[in-house]
Scaffold this motif. Structure first.
Motif, PDB file in Angstrom:
ATOM      1  N   MET A 170       0.845  -1.189   0.000  1.00  0.00           N
ATOM      2  CA  MET A 170       0.000   0.000   0.000  1.00  0.00           C
ATOM      3  C   MET A 170       0.886   1.247   0.000  1.00  0.00           C
ATOM      4  SD  MET A 170      -3.188   0.992   0.052  1.00  0.00           S
ATOM      5  CE  MET A 170      -3.805   2.664   0.018  1.00  0.00           C
ATOM      6  N   ASP A 171       0.640   2.163  -0.912  1.00  0.00           N
ATOM      7  CA  ASP A 171       1.457   3.369  -1.013  1.00  0.00           C
ATOM      8  C   ASP A 171       0.764   4.514  -0.279  1.00  0.00           C
ATOM      9  OD1 ASP A 171       3.132   5.408  -1.618  1.00  0.00           O
ATOM     10  OD2 ASP A 171       3.001   5.213  -3.804  1.00  0.00           O
ATOM     11  N   TRP A 172       1.124   4.691   0.995  1.00  0.00           N
ATOM     12  CA  TRP A 172       0.506   5.741   1.794  1.00  0.00           C
ATOM     13  C   TRP A 172       1.118   7.114   1.536  1.00  0.00           C
ATOM     14  CZ3 TRP A 172       1.099   1.137   5.134  1.00  0.00           C
ATOM     15  CH2 TRP A 172      -0.124   0.474   5.347  1.00  0.00           C
ATOM     16  N   THR A 173       2.191   7.188   0.738  1.00  0.00           N
ATOM     17  CA  THR A 173       2.753   8.495   0.404  1.00  0.00           C
ATOM     18  C   THR A 173       1.794   9.310  -0.455  1.00  0.00           C
ATOM     19  OG1 THR A 173       3.856   7.753  -1.628  1.00  0.00           O
ATOM     20  CG2 THR A 173       5.071   7.506   0.443  1.00  0.00           C
ATOM     21  N   LEU A 174       0.769   8.665  -1.014  1.00  0.00           N
ATOM     22  CA  LEU A 174      -0.190   9.356  -1.880  1.00  0.00           C
ATOM     23  C   LEU A 174      -1.311  10.031  -1.098  1.00  0.00           C
ATOM     24  CD1 LEU A 174      -0.464   6.646  -4.680  1.00  0.00           C
ATOM     25  CD2 LEU A 174       0.876   8.754  -4.722  1.00  0.00           C
ATOM     26  N   ALA A 175      -1.357   9.812   0.215  1.00  0.00           N
ATOM     27  CA  ALA A 175      -2.406  10.442   1.021  1.00  0.00           C
ATOM     28  C   ALA A 175      -2.168  11.948   1.119  1.00  0.00           C
ATOM     29  CB  ALA A 175      -2.452   9.823   2.414  1.00  0.00           C
ATOM     30  N   GLY A 176      -3.253  12.707   1.059  1.00  0.00           N
ATOM     31  CA  GLY A 176      -3.164  14.155   1.182  1.00  0.00           C
ATOM     32  C   GLY A 176      -3.071  14.853  -0.159  1.00  0.00           C
ATOM     33  N   ILE A 177      -2.800  16.139  -0.109  1.00  0.00           N
ATOM     34  CA  ILE A 177      -2.765  16.984  -1.303  1.00  0.00           C
ATOM     35  C   ILE A 177      -1.408  16.853  -1.977  1.00  0.00           C
ATOM     36  CG2 ILE A 177      -2.936  19.361  -2.144  1.00  0.00           C
ATOM     37  CD1 ILE A 177      -4.619  19.979   0.362  1.00  0.00           C
ATOM     38  N   PRO A 178      -1.360  16.490  -3.257  1.00  0.00           N
ATOM     39  CA  PRO A 178      -0.060  16.424  -3.951  1.00  0.00           C
ATOM     40  C   PRO A 178       0.664  17.766  -3.885  1.00  0.00           C
ATOM     41  CG  PRO A 178      -1.789  15.407  -5.280  1.00  0.00           C
ATOM     42  CD  PRO A 178      -2.477  16.075  -4.125  1.00  0.00           C
ATOM     43  N   GLY A 179       1.871  17.762  -3.362  1.00  0.00           N
ATOM     44  CA  GLY A 179       2.631  18.998  -3.228  1.00  0.00           C
ATOM     45  C   GLY A 179       2.304  19.793  -1.979  1.00  0.00           C
ATOM     46  N   GLY A 180       1.320  19.346  -1.191  1.00  0.00           N
ATOM     47  CA  GLY A 180       0.982  20.026   0.053  1.00  0.00           C
ATOM     48  C   GLY A 180      -0.026  21.147  -0.120  1.00  0.00           C
ATOM     49  N   ILE A 181      -0.379  21.792   0.987  1.00  0.00           N
ATOM     50  CA  ILE A 181      -1.365  22.868   1.001  1.00  0.00           C
ATOM     51  C   ILE A 181      -0.764  24.111   0.352  1.00  0.00           C
ATOM     52  CG2 ILE A 181      -2.696  24.410   2.495  1.00  0.00           C
ATOM     53  CD1 ILE A 181      -2.837  22.097   4.514  1.00  0.00           C
ATOM     54  N   PRO A 182      -1.450  24.718  -0.613  1.00  0.00           N
ATOM     55  CA  PRO A 182      -0.900  25.918  -1.255  1.00  0.00           C
ATOM     56  C   PRO A 182      -0.902  27.119  -0.313  1.00  0.00           C
ATOM     57  CG  PRO A 182      -3.147  25.523  -2.008  1.00  0.00           C
ATOM     58  CD  PRO A 182      -2.756  24.333  -1.181  1.00  0.00           C
ATOM     59  N   ALA A 183       0.069  27.995  -0.475  1.00  0.00           N
ATOM     60  CA  ALA A 183       0.153  29.230   0.312  1.00  0.00           C
ATOM     61  C   ALA A 183      -0.436  30.362  -0.522  1.00  0.00           C
ATOM     62  CB  ALA A 183       1.595  29.524   0.689  1.00  0.00           C
ATOM     63  N   ARG A 184      -1.674  30.701  -0.252  1.00  0.00           N
ATOM     64  CA  ARG A 184      -2.354  31.728  -1.046  1.00  0.00           C
ATOM     65  C   ARG A 184      -2.155  33.106  -0.425  1.00  0.00           C
ATOM     66  NH1 ARG A 184      -7.807  28.156  -2.483  1.00  0.00           N
ATOM     67  NH2 ARG A 184      -6.811  27.012  -4.197  1.00  0.00           N
ATOM     68  N   THR A 185      -1.872  34.094  -1.251  1.00  0.00           N
ATOM     69  CA  THR A 185      -1.547  35.433  -0.754  1.00  0.00           C
ATOM     70  C   THR A 185      -2.500  36.510  -1.253  1.00  0.00           C
ATOM     71  OG1 THR A 185      -0.012  35.741  -2.607  1.00  0.00           O
ATOM     72  CG2 THR A 185       0.895  34.855  -0.558  1.00  0.00           C
ATOM     73  N   SER A 186      -3.310  36.211  -2.253  1.00  0.00           N
ATOM     74  CA  SER A 186      -4.208  37.214  -2.824  1.00  0.00           C
ATOM     75  C   SER A 186      -5.513  37.267  -2.036  1.00  0.00           C
ATOM     76  CB  SER A 186      -4.506  36.894  -4.293  1.00  0.00           C
ATOM     77  OG  SER A 186      -5.421  37.824  -4.840  1.00  0.00           O
ATOM     78  N   ILE A 187      -5.755  38.389  -1.363  1.00  0.00           N
ATOM     79  CA  ILE A 187      -6.965  38.559  -0.546  1.00  0.00           C
ATOM     80  C   ILE A 187      -8.004  39.328  -1.355  1.00  0.00           C
ATOM     81  CG2 ILE A 187      -7.923  39.589   1.550  1.00  0.00           C
ATOM     82  CD1 ILE A 187      -5.228  39.105   2.891  1.00  0.00           C
ATOM     83  N   SER A 188      -9.135  38.681  -1.590  1.00  0.00           N
ATOM     84  CA  SER A 188     -10.192  39.302  -2.394  1.00  0.00           C
ATOM     85  C   SER A 188     -11.087  40.199  -1.554  1.00  0.00           C
ATOM     86  CB  SER A 188     -11.044  38.230  -3.068  1.00  0.00           C
ATOM     87  OG  SER A 188     -11.722  37.442  -2.102  1.00  0.00           O
ATOM     88  N   ALA A 189     -11.238  39.879  -0.264  1.00  0.00           N
ATOM     89  CA  ALA A 189     -12.129  40.663   0.590  1.00  0.00           C
ATOM     90  C   ALA A 189     -11.708  40.500   2.036  1.00  0.00           C
ATOM     91  CB  ALA A 189     -13.575  40.223   0.415  1.00  0.00           C
ATOM     92  N   THR A 190     -11.808  41.586   2.789  1.00  0.00           N
ATOM     93  CA  THR A 190     -11.612  41.566   4.232  1.00  0.00           C
ATOM     94  C   THR A 190     -12.924  41.971   4.886  1.00  0.00           C
ATOM     95  OG1 THR A 190      -9.258  42.123   4.062  1.00  0.00           O
ATOM     96  CG2 THR A 190     -10.345  42.551   6.175  1.00  0.00           C
ATOM     97  N   ILE A 191     -13.476  41.080   5.672  1.00  0.00           N
ATOM     98  CA  ILE A 191     -14.753  41.355   6.323  1.00  0.00           C
ATOM     99  C   ILE A 191     -14.561  42.424   7.397  1.00  0.00           C
ATOM    100  CG2 ILE A 191     -16.690  40.349   7.583  1.00  0.00           C
ATOM    101  CD1 ILE A 191     -16.414  39.353   4.703  1.00  0.00           C
ATOM    102  N   ASP A 192     -15.454  43.381   7.468  1.00  0.00           N
ATOM    103  CA  ASP A 192     -15.363  44.479   8.427  1.00  0.00           C
ATOM    104  C   ASP A 192     -15.644  43.957   9.836  1.00  0.00           C
ATOM    105  OD1 ASP A 192     -15.660  46.756  10.003  1.00  0.00           O
ATOM    106  OD2 ASP A 192     -16.608  47.915   8.399  1.00  0.00           O
ATOM    107  N   ALA A 193     -14.590  43.828  10.643  1.00  0.00           N
ATOM    108  CA  ALA A 193     -14.749  43.295  11.991  1.00  0.00           C
ATOM    109  C   ALA A 193     -15.538  44.239  12.883  1.00  0.00           C
ATOM    110  CB  ALA A 193     -13.384  43.007  12.614  1.00  0.00           C
ATOM    111  N   GLY A 194     -15.458  45.547  12.595  1.00  0.00           N
ATOM    112  CA  GLY A 194     -16.221  46.495  13.390  1.00  0.00           C
ATOM    113  C   GLY A 194     -17.714  46.326  13.242  1.00  0.00           C
ATOM    114  N   VAL A 195     -18.136  45.896  12.065  1.00  0.00           N
ATOM    115  CA  VAL A 195     -19.557  45.694  11.801  1.00  0.00           C
ATOM    116  C   VAL A 195     -19.981  44.266  12.097  1.00  0.00           C
ATOM    117  CG1 VAL A 195     -21.369  45.751  10.031  1.00  0.00           C
ATOM    118  CG2 VAL A 195     -19.591  47.516  10.068  1.00  0.00           C
TER     119      VAL A 195
END
Length: 636
Positions: free
Chosen positions: A1-26
């Protein structure tokens, strides 16, 4: 059994582009309903973008849905809190596709006529239909009567697989190529299919899956016990949960079903609020053919024994280096599974590696399991003196066969008293066993095949005080891991591998355990117990730390103490430690919190013996400041 295939190939992506910031004050004040604002921001975001929730308490009243290629990110667990407040909810957050409708509604199944050999990545079908690259196939066959039994103590498990539970063993894979009637798969077959059991592949359209979506850096909780699954992943692929806290669990913290190659890591699941066991208070349940998912480096405590649980044909998943503590059951005298290797038919080919827990158990409540591997784990078989029954390090009940247990450290010195109790020997629930094998079944018939098919090798236990080997296997060398080629980058300075008869000290702390023990100095709480309206604290109160005094002079081990306080309303809170001159020596927490009782562990290993001031400073919603203090004594 090849358990190295479990999970996301290449790992979790590091995303940097923020499309929206929810207004915490509201929306982050714990009063205004934030459901629509968060959902609209997610819906409006583009592929690969992040919707960001700053520190605050975000009240929600309906499920928030994540679709493909979106990320929901907070400022950190305990800082960004999504709090569900309504009469009922299926889930608080979900990544939920249409897998179920494709399989049980459209029912597009094709016979597998060739290629069904373990390890193969190609199968030939009797017809191809509309199957195309990127689609998903559920591969199963009718139950092998020598191996699979869907009729547990509670009767036929009709929901444990297709054809009313008659196809309880299966796996999921993605189509990578189609040539004529031959289909290539991204995951190899986990076992050899039998033509006499009518193997089939059932089509799930690519568009019916949720792919590449993630939830990061926040807390998910509920006011009262009304949500079935705080987070649900159904029909998800290449999705993730990372550095989140899930607390105040009604039925399941996470239900991961009909999904493949997802990751749940670096997170914290704790505190059930509506009972423990019998379908309540579970941590992470991997179910319904879920395949090749990676559950790694998580903390789970004060939950039912289903801290981590497989059921319903889950196959090829890896549970690695998770820390489980404070297993609970509604019958307080009974030690329950922690983790649960099987709770419904027919999990197989799953790997449990490097986990620390109390009792690894495979039950027969809903049916059978087989061919699962437990490697370099630590199971104590003992939690406390209140629990007087079923104190077993490993229990495999009726029709849980062909297990492999290797390189583990089992039992508790001075507590475990019996190496093995196995059917047909008369059982005694008062024995504190290393191994309890083969009991249960129809009319408690028992199953000698459980022990006969069990492979045990290179395990150390605290009854024999020896390493016990399989008499047939001459090789005594164990690999460091069965799914990692080397020590992972996130492992830090911890001993690698951490557990085993070939490791100095036998058992060393894993990163998840260190995070739990040192939670205060990392800003991660050990408990956020939000209160329902009828049970809200009436005042701001800072409780005396426990133990106090603390440190090596009064307790063995690290200089760790628990800090607790209550707040009657959502607010910004700062918990800090000062010397007697008033200077800050450690900031334990600084951020938004919901109403309720909050607990932190503070590790003072780097501080000298002295008296310290513990100070809670709160900024209520209406303004002003509230401060409370206690004196702590560190004694080395």
């Amino acid at each position: 059994m090849d358990w190295t295939l479990a999970g996301i190939p290449g790992g979790i992506p590091a995303r940097t582009s923020i499309s929206a910031t929810i207004d915490a004050g509201v929306y982050g004040n714990g009063v205004t309903d934030a459901t629509a604002a968060i959902q609209q921001a997610l819906d409006a975001s583009r592929d690969g973008e992040v919707v960001y929730l700053p520190a605050g308490v975000y009240k929600t009243s309906a499920t928030i849905h994540l679709f493909s290629n979106r990320t929901l990110r907070g400022a950190g667990p305990g800082k960004t809190i999504i709090r569900f407040a309504n009469d009922w909810g299926r889930s608080i957050l979900d990544m939920r596709g249409l897998f179920y409708w494709n399989v049980y509604g459209l029912k597009r199944s094709f016979g597998i006529v060739a290629g069904g050999v373990k390890g193969s990545t190609q199968i030939t079908l009797d017809s191809i239909g509309t199957i195309a690259k990127g689609d998903i196939l559920l591969i199963d066959q009718r139950n092998d009567p020598l191996l699979v039994d869907p009729v547990g103590y509670e009767g036929l498990c009709t929901y444990c697989g297709r054809e009313e539970g008659q196809r309880a063993r299966g796996q999921i894979a993605e189509v990578t190529h189609v040539q004529g009637n031959t289909v290539s798969l991204n995951l190899p077959l986990s076992w050899t299919l039998s033509a006499s059991l009518l193997p089939q592949a059932t089509l799930v359209d690519a568009a019916s899956m949720i792919r590449h979506a993630g939830i990061e850096d926040l807390t998910v909780t509920e006011d009262s016990a009304v949500v079935d699954y705080l987070i649900e992943m159904d029909g998800a692929q290449y999705c993730w949960l990372k550095n989140i806290e899930v607390t105040r669990v009604n039925r399941r913290g996470l239900w991961l079903i009909e999904s493949l190659q997802n990751e749940v890591r670096d997170s914290y699941f704790h505190d059930a609020i509506n009972g423990f066991g019998r379908s309540y208070g579970y941590g992470i349940l991997v179910d319904a053919y879920a395949s090749s998912n990676l559950i790694e480096n998580n903390i789970l405590h004060t939950l039912d024994g289903g801290f981590l649980m497989t059921a319903g044909g889950a196959s090829g998943n890896v549970f690695g280096y998770n820390y489980m503590i404070d297993s609970r059951f509604d019958d307080p005298w009974w030690l329950t599974a922690s983790p649960s290797l099987n709770h419904a038919p027919h999990p197989s080919m799953n790997l449990w590696e490097g986990n620390i827990g109390v009792q690894a158990a495979a039950d027969f409540i809903h049916g059978s399991s087989s061919h699962n591997t437990v490697f370099r784990c630590r199971f104590s078989g003992w939690q406390d003196s209140v629990i007087t029954s079923n104190n077993n390090a490993i229990e495999l009940q009726y029709k849980n066969t062909h297990y492999n247990v290797l390189g583990c450290v089992l039992g508790t010195p001075g507590r475990s008293d019996t190496y093995e109790t196995a059917y047909p020997t008369a059982p005694d629930n008062l024995f504190r066993n290393i191994w309890r094998l083969g009991y249960g079944g129809p009319s408690w018939a028992g199953d000698m095949n459980v022990k006969a098919t069990l492979l045990r090798h290179r395990n150390y236990d605290y009854v024999t005080r020896h390493v016990v080997d399989d008499p047939v296997i001459a090789d005594t060398l164990l690999p460091a891991s069965l799914y990692k080629p080397a020590k992972p980058a996130w492992w830090g300075a911890c001993v690698w591998p951490p557990i085993g008869p070939d490791v100095p000290g036998l058992v060393n702390k894993i990163p998840a355990q260190l995070r739990y023990e040192n939670a205060g100095t990392t800003g991660v709480a050990i408990g956020h117990a939000s209160a329902s309206p009828g049970s809200r604290p009436s005042e701001y109160e800072l409780f005396q730390n426990y133990p106090n005094p603390f440190g090596a002079a009064v307790q063995p081990g690290a200089a760790v103490t628990t800090l607790s306080f209550s707040i009657p309303e959502a607010c910004i809170a700062r918990l800090s430690v000062h010397d007697l001159l008033g200077r800050v020596v450690s900031t334990v927490f600084d951020g938004a919190l919901d109403t309720g009782i909050h607990r932190f562990k503070w590790n003072a290993d780097i501080f000298p013996s002295a008296a310290y001031l513990l100070r809670l400073t709160v900024t209520p919603p209406g303004g002003g400041s509230v401060s409370r203090e206690r004196v702590m004594v560190l004694a080395r």
